[in-house]
Write an enzyme that holds these catalytic residues in place. Structure first.
Site, PDB file in Angstrom:
ATOM      1  CG  HIS A 196      56.703  12.366  32.499  1.00  0.00           C
ATOM      2  ND1 HIS A 196      56.472  13.010  33.682  1.00  0.00           N
ATOM      3  CD2 HIS A 196      57.912  11.743  32.642  1.00  0.00           C
ATOM      4  CE1 HIS A 196      57.494  12.801  34.510  1.00  0.00           C
ATOM      5  NE2 HIS A 196      58.380  12.029  33.910  1.00  0.00           N
ATOM      6  CD  GLU A 199      60.113   8.261  29.360  1.00  0.00           C
ATOM      7  OE1 GLU A 199      59.030   8.568  29.887  1.00  0.00           O
ATOM      8  OE2 GLU A 199      61.078   7.808  30.001  1.00  0.00           O
TER       9      GLU A 199
HETATM   10 ZN   LIG Z   1      60.413  11.517  34.570  1.00  0.00          ZN
END
Ligand SMILES: [Zn+2]
Length: 315
Positions: A196, A199
């Site tokens: 990840h 974001e």
């Molecule tokens: Zn996620």
């Protein structure tokens, strides 16, 4: 269809969560964000009930099986479901027991539905090294080496269902740069992974993810902040696991219309559509497709292209 990015805890079936909470006498807290969700805290609060329930092997097994059925009902016959084993170990479970339970759920779903393919991605957590754990096996789950031990576990458990590692958690608080060594370790061990990034933090975080040699990035959409980085994603054929409605809810961009998925796609980045947290964001792949077609004017052909990217990026 193929889906690469869906979290087990954020996709626990609502009826199941409520039934289990009643059975166990657990307080029922909000499971789905409102359309006008105004903060990440409100969003994160929705994980509270599912996480408190997913502490027992039969619940984990059931949750995976039911999510697989929900995916199938949504037209998804190939999916990679992810979860953080340590977050299911606040009571009595060991990480291996949590993984075994999830694997049983995946196998049961595949046995019941021909043509369904479910894989599991196990998430290392940002900040795990500082986590105050209270479970039965707490000594395994904290300290500097906790995430490294999870990579070891994945290496031992890898098979036709358990496929890869991930890095999840508070990206702005625990920068990706801190975890480069962890994923170099995974690479040396032959454990595939996704991360990840881009974001809750910006381009710098995506650059750090690329330093690990990853071929996939969860979200990655804030790469749009730097033209050179977008070029690099294209050059390296990196697949972005985009989760548009989830990004609306976490206020990744000021307005939904500012979301860069179409700009990234048009630049040649291999973007894919995913739900992230089906229950929390009250979404499905159908809803994601409808949303990007309505807001960003993706054609059917372009939707098919993103599907092909997803198929090619599977672990
Ligand atoms: Zn996620």
């Amino acid at each position: 269809m193929t889906e690469l990015h869906v979290h087990l805890d954020g996709s626990l079936r609502k009826e199941t969560a409520i039934a289990l909470a009643k059975e166990k006498g657990t307080k029922i807290t909000s499971l789905t964000v409102d359309e006008d969700c105004d903060s990440l805290e409100t969003y994160l609060e929705c994980f509270r009930l599912p996480l408190s329930l997913l502490q027992e092997a039969p619940v984990i097994e059931r949750a995976v099986r039911e999510l697989a059925e929900d995916l199938l009902a949504d037209g998804v016959n190939r999916a990679e479901i992810r979860f953080a084993p340590y977050s299911f170990c606040a009571k009595d479970l060991s990480p291996k027991e949590a993984v075994d339970a999830a694997r049983r759920g995946a196998r049961a779903a595949m046995a019941a539905h021909k043509g369904l393919k479910i894989a599991l991605i196990l998430c290392c957590m940002r900040g795990q090294e500082e986590a105050p754990f209270v479970g039965r096996v707490r000594e395994e789950l904290t300290g500097e080496k906790a995430n490294f031990r999870l990579i070891d576990l994945i290496e031992e458990e890898m098979d036709d269902v358990v496929k890869a590692a991930d890095l999840a958690g508070a990206e702005a608080l625990f920068p990706t740069g801190r975890y480069i060594e962890l994923f170099r370790y995974a690479k040396r061990k032959g454990v595939p992974f996704t991360i990840h990034a881009g974001e809750g933090a910006g381009a710098k975080s995506v650059w750090a993810a690329l330093e690990t040699g990853t071929g996939r990035i969860g979200h990655g959409v804030r790469a749009i902040e730097e033209a050179l980085l977008v070029d690099e994603l294209v050059r390296k054929k990196i697949t972005l696991e985009c989760c548009v409605i989830s990004n609306f809810h976490t206020r990744c961009f000021a307005n939904p219309i500012d979301h860069p998925i179409k700009r990234l796609f048009d630049a040649g980045v291999r973007v894919t559509l995913n739900t992230d947290n089906r229950t929390i964001s009250d979404t499905t792949m159908h809803r994601e497709i409808e949303t990007v077609q309505r807001l960003f004017h993706f054609t059917d052909e372009e939707i098919r292209r993103m599907q092909a990217y997803a198929e090619e990026a599977c672990f």
